[in-house]
Scaffold this motif. Structure first.
Motif, short mmCIF file in Angstrom:
data_model
loop_
_atom_site.label_atom_id
_atom_site.label_comp_id
_atom_site.label_asym_id
_atom_site.label_seq_id
_atom_site.Cartn_x
_atom_site.Cartn_y
_atom_site.Cartn_z
N LEU A 147 0.86 -1.19 0.00
CA LEU A 147 0.00 0.00 0.00
C LEU A 147 0.89 1.23 0.00
CD1 LEU A 147 -2.61 -0.69 2.81
CD2 LEU A 147 -3.15 0.00 0.47
N ARG A 148 0.63 2.14 -0.92
CA ARG A 148 1.40 3.39 -0.92
C ARG A 148 0.66 4.44 -1.72
NH1 ARG A 148 4.09 4.68 -5.71
NH2 ARG A 148 4.66 2.99 -7.11
N HIS A 149 1.07 5.71 -1.58
CA HIS A 149 0.46 6.72 -2.44
C HIS A 149 1.25 6.81 -3.74
CE1 HIS A 149 3.43 9.95 -1.82
NE2 HIS A 149 3.38 9.72 -0.53
N VAL A 150 0.62 7.34 -4.78
CA VAL A 150 1.30 7.44 -6.08
C VAL A 150 2.30 8.60 -6.04
CG1 VAL A 150 -0.68 6.53 -7.34
CG2 VAL A 150 -0.38 9.00 -7.16
N ARG A 151 3.17 8.63 -7.05
CA ARG A 151 4.05 9.79 -7.24
C ARG A 151 3.52 10.58 -8.42
NH1 ARG A 151 8.07 5.70 -7.35
NH2 ARG A 151 8.23 6.18 -9.57
N ALA A 152 3.85 11.86 -8.43
CA ALA A 152 3.31 12.76 -9.47
C ALA A 152 3.68 12.30 -10.88
CB ALA A 152 3.80 14.18 -9.21
N ASP A 153 4.80 11.54 -11.01
CA ASP A 153 5.23 11.12 -12.36
C ASP A 153 4.65 9.76 -12.78
OD1 ASP A 153 6.65 9.45 -10.72
OD2 ASP A 153 8.63 9.93 -11.54
N GLU A 154 3.72 9.19 -11.99
CA GLU A 154 3.20 7.86 -12.31
C GLU A 154 1.81 7.94 -13.00
OE1 GLU A 154 5.16 4.84 -9.14
OE2 GLU A 154 3.73 6.27 -8.29
N GLU A 189 -3.73 15.99 -4.60
CA GLU A 189 -2.41 15.82 -3.97
C GLU A 189 -2.03 14.35 -4.10
OE1 GLU A 189 -1.87 17.74 0.07
OE2 GLU A 189 -4.05 17.76 -0.12
N PRO A 190 -0.85 14.03 -4.65
CA PRO A 190 -0.47 12.61 -4.79
C PRO A 190 -0.46 11.89 -3.44
CG PRO A 190 1.31 14.08 -5.56
CD PRO A 190 0.15 14.96 -5.21
N GLU A 191 -0.21 12.61 -2.37
CA GLU A 191 -0.17 12.00 -1.02
C GLU A 191 -1.53 11.48 -0.57
OE1 GLU A 191 0.98 15.03 -1.81
OE2 GLU A 191 3.15 14.66 -1.70
N LEU A 192 -2.60 11.91 -1.28
CA LEU A 192 -3.96 11.43 -0.93
C LEU A 192 -4.51 10.51 -2.03
CD1 LEU A 192 -5.52 14.71 0.51
CD2 LEU A 192 -4.37 12.85 1.73
N ASP A 193 -3.64 10.07 -2.94
CA ASP A 193 -4.05 9.20 -4.05
C ASP A 193 -3.32 7.87 -3.85
OD1 ASP A 193 -5.02 8.23 -6.40
OD2 ASP A 193 -3.88 9.59 -7.69
N TRP A 194 -4.04 6.89 -3.30
CA TRP A 194 -3.40 5.64 -2.84
C TRP A 194 -3.66 4.49 -3.79
CZ3 TRP A 194 -0.53 4.41 1.73
CH2 TRP A 194 -0.08 5.57 2.39
N VAL A 195 -2.66 3.58 -3.83
CA VAL A 195 -2.79 2.40 -4.69
C VAL A 195 -2.33 1.16 -3.93
CG1 VAL A 195 -2.54 3.55 -6.91
CG2 VAL A 195 -0.48 2.82 -5.68
N VAL A 196 -2.81 0.01 -4.43
CA VAL A 196 -2.23 -1.28 -4.00
C VAL A 196 -1.35 -1.75 -5.15
CG1 VAL A 196 -2.65 -3.67 -3.38
CG2 VAL A 196 -4.25 -1.90 -2.62
N GLU A 197 -0.09 -2.07 -4.83
CA GLU A 197 0.83 -2.61 -5.81
C GLU A 197 0.87 -4.12 -5.63
OE1 GLU A 197 4.80 -0.04 -6.98
OE2 GLU A 197 4.80 -1.23 -5.18
N ALA A 198 0.66 -4.87 -6.73
CA ALA A 198 0.76 -6.34 -6.66
C ALA A 198 2.24 -6.73 -6.54
CB ALA A 198 0.15 -6.93 -7.92
N PRO A 199 2.52 -7.98 -6.22
CA PRO A 199 3.93 -8.41 -6.15
C PRO A 199 4.70 -8.11 -7.45
CG PRO A 199 2.50 -10.08 -5.20
CD PRO A 199 1.59 -9.03 -5.78
N SER A 200 3.99 -8.09 -8.61
CA SER A 200 4.65 -7.79 -9.90
C SER A 200 5.01 -6.31 -10.04
CB SER A 200 3.70 -8.15 -11.04
OG SER A 200 2.54 -7.32 -10.94
N GLY A 201 4.49 -5.46 -9.15
CA GLY A 201 4.72 -4.01 -9.26
C GLY A 201 3.55 -3.29 -9.92
N LYS A 202 2.60 -4.07 -10.48
CA LYS A 202 1.44 -3.46 -11.16
C LYS A 202 0.48 -2.87 -10.13
CE LYS A 202 -2.32 -5.07 -14.08
NZ LYS A 202 -3.09 -6.25 -14.44
N PHE A 203 -0.09 -1.71 -10.44
CA PHE A 203 -1.13 -1.14 -9.57
C PHE A 203 -2.43 -1.92 -9.82
CE2 PHE A 203 0.64 3.53 -9.65
CZ PHE A 203 1.80 3.09 -9.03
N VAL A 204 -3.07 -2.41 -8.74
CA VAL A 204 -4.28 -3.22 -8.94
C VAL A 204 -5.51 -2.67 -8.22
CG1 VAL A 204 -3.03 -5.33 -9.52
CG2 VAL A 204 -3.55 -4.84 -7.12
N ALA A 205 -5.34 -1.68 -7.37
CA ALA A 205 -6.50 -1.03 -6.74
C ALA A 205 -6.10 0.41 -6.43
CB ALA A 205 -6.93 -1.75 -5.47
#
Ligand SMILES: CC(C)(COP(=O)(O)OP(=O)(O)OC[C@H]1O[C@@H](n2cnc3c(N)ncnc32)[C@H](O)[C@@H]1OP(=O)(O)O)[C@@H](O)C(=O)NCCC(=O)NCCS
Length: 288
Positions: A147-154, A189-205
Motif C-alpha cells: 500500500l502506498r500513495h502514487v508519485r506525481a510522475d506515475e 495531492e499525490p499523497e492522498l491518491d493511494w494504490v495497491v501494488e501487486a507483487p509484480s509491481g502493477k497497480f491493482v486497486a
C-alpha cells in the motif's frame, strides 16, 4: 448581479470557490466532485459544456453547469432567488434537460418545482455517506502486496489501474491525458491518491481523496479494483489507507457518494464495510 458565461473548462475556479464557501453536509457537491468531474471528462465531452456564473460584488453567488442536457447547480442559500435565474438560463438552451440536486438542498428544490420540474423517482440516484476519521481500522493487504500513495510522475500506471477497474461495461475511455488533467487540478495531492501494488509491481486497486482543508472534509472519488484482484479486501484496504492519510493531513471527516439504488449495490456495500454511514440522497428533476 453579473452573469459570466464560459465554454469548455472555463469557470472551474469560480465554481470551486462557491462550493467551498457554501459547503455544508447538506450540499450535493464538494470541491473534489467538481475537480474530478471536470478534469476526467474534459477531453471527451468538454466541448459541449456551458457554464454560467453569477456574481454579486466580488462574490460568486451561483453557478450552473450544463453538460449539455444535464444541469448541476450551486446557489448560495443566502441568494436562493438566483436559483430561478440559473434554471431559466438552462431551460432556454435545454427545454427537456434534467437537473440533479441533493434532497437536503431545499432552496434548489423549491426553485425547481416553481419552474415546473418534478422528481423522477425511477431514476438511479446517489446516497451521501459519511465517516468520522477518529476511529479508523488499520488497512491490511495480502502478503506480497504493498500500500502506498502514487508519485506525481506515475500518470500512466495510475491511469491503467483506473481503466482496469472501470472496465465492467466495456473498455474504459479514460486516457492517460485525462488522468494527467485530474492530477493537475486543485486540490489534487499525490499523497492522498493511494494504490495497491501487486507483487509484480502493477497497480491493482486505487482510492483518491480530495481534501477540503477549510471544512476538514475529505471526499473519496473514485475507488476501484482490477477485476482479476477483487474480493480480497484490496479496495477496502486502499480506501482505509487514503482515509488515514487525509486524517494525518488534518481532516476530521470523510464522505463518499455511491449509487443508492439497488441496480448498483456493490459500491455502497464496500463503503459501509469500512464504516461509512448513509445520509441524504440525490434526486433527478425532469419536466413534463
Ligand atoms: C466496488 C469495488 C471497488 C470493490 O473492490 P474489491 O477489492 O473487490 O472490494 P473488497 O474486496 O475490498 O470488498 C470489501 C467489502 O465490500 C463489499 N463488496 C465488495 N464488492 C462487492 C460486490 N460485488 N457485491 C457485494 N458486496 C461487495 C463486501 O462487503 C466486501 O467484503 P467481503 O468480501 O468480506 O464480503 C470493485 O468491484 C470495482 O472496482 N468496481 C468498479 C468501480 C466501482 O464501482 N467503484 C466504486 C464506486 S467509485
Amino acid at each position: 448581479m453579473r452573469r459570466r458565461d464560459f465554454e469548455g473548462s472555463g469557470g472551474l475556479e469560480l465554481m470551486q470557490e462557491l462550493v467551498q464557501r457554501t459547503w455544508s453536509p447538506r450540499s450535493r457537491l464538494h470541491i473534489g466532485d467538481v475537480a474530478w468531474e471536470r478534469a476526467v471528462n474534459l477531453g471527451r465531452s468538454g466541448d459541449t459544456w456551458r457554464t454560467a456564473v453569477w456574481d454579486e460584488g466580488d462574490q460568486v453567488v451561483a453557478w450552473g453547469w450544463a453538460e449539455p442536457d444535464h444541469l448541476s447547480l450551486v446557489v448560495d442559500p443566502e441568494w436562493a432567488e438566483v436559483a430561478g435565474d440559473v434554471l431559466g438560463w438552462f431551460q432556454e438552451r435545454e427545454p427537456d434537460g434534467v437537473v440533479s440536486v441533493l434532497e437536503a438542498e431545499t432552496h434548489l428544490i423549491e426553485a425547481l418545482e416553481k419552474a415546473g420540474y418534478h422528481s423522477d423517482d425511477e431514476a438511479p440516484f446517489f446516497t451521501h455517506h459519511r465517516i468520522s476519521l477518529s476511529d479508523l481500522r488499520t488497512p491490511v493487504v495480502p502478503e506480497g502486496f504493498t500500500l502506498r500513495h502514487v508519485r506525481a510522475d506515475e500518470v500512466k500506471e495510475r491511469a491503467a489501474v483506473h481503466r482496469a477497474a472501470w472496465s465492467d461495461w466495456g473498455p474504459s475511455k479514460v486516457t492517460d491525458e485525462d488522468l494527467a488533467a485530474v492530477m493537475s487540478t486543485w486540490p489534487y495531492e499525490p499523497e492522498l491518491d493511494w494504490v495497491v501494488e501487486a507483487p509484480s509491481g502493477k497497480f491493482v486497486a486505487s482510492a483518491l481523496i480530495w481534501h477540503d482543508k477549510i471544512h476538514g472534509v475529505g471526499l473519496v472519488e473514485p475507488v476501484g479494483c482490477d477485476p482479476s484482484y477483487r474480493r480480497q479486501g484490496l479496495a477496502q484496504a486502499v480506501n482505509l489507507a487514503a482515509l488515514h492519510a487525509v486524517r494525518d493531513a488534518g481532516a476530521t471527516e470523510a464522505m463518499v457518494c455511491p449509487r443508492g439504488d439497488n441496480a448498483y449495490p456493490q459500491a455502497r456495500a464496500l463503503y459501509q464495510s469500512i464504516g461509512f454511514r448513509p445520509g441524504a440522497r440525490s434526486r433527478l428533476y425532469v419536466r413534463g
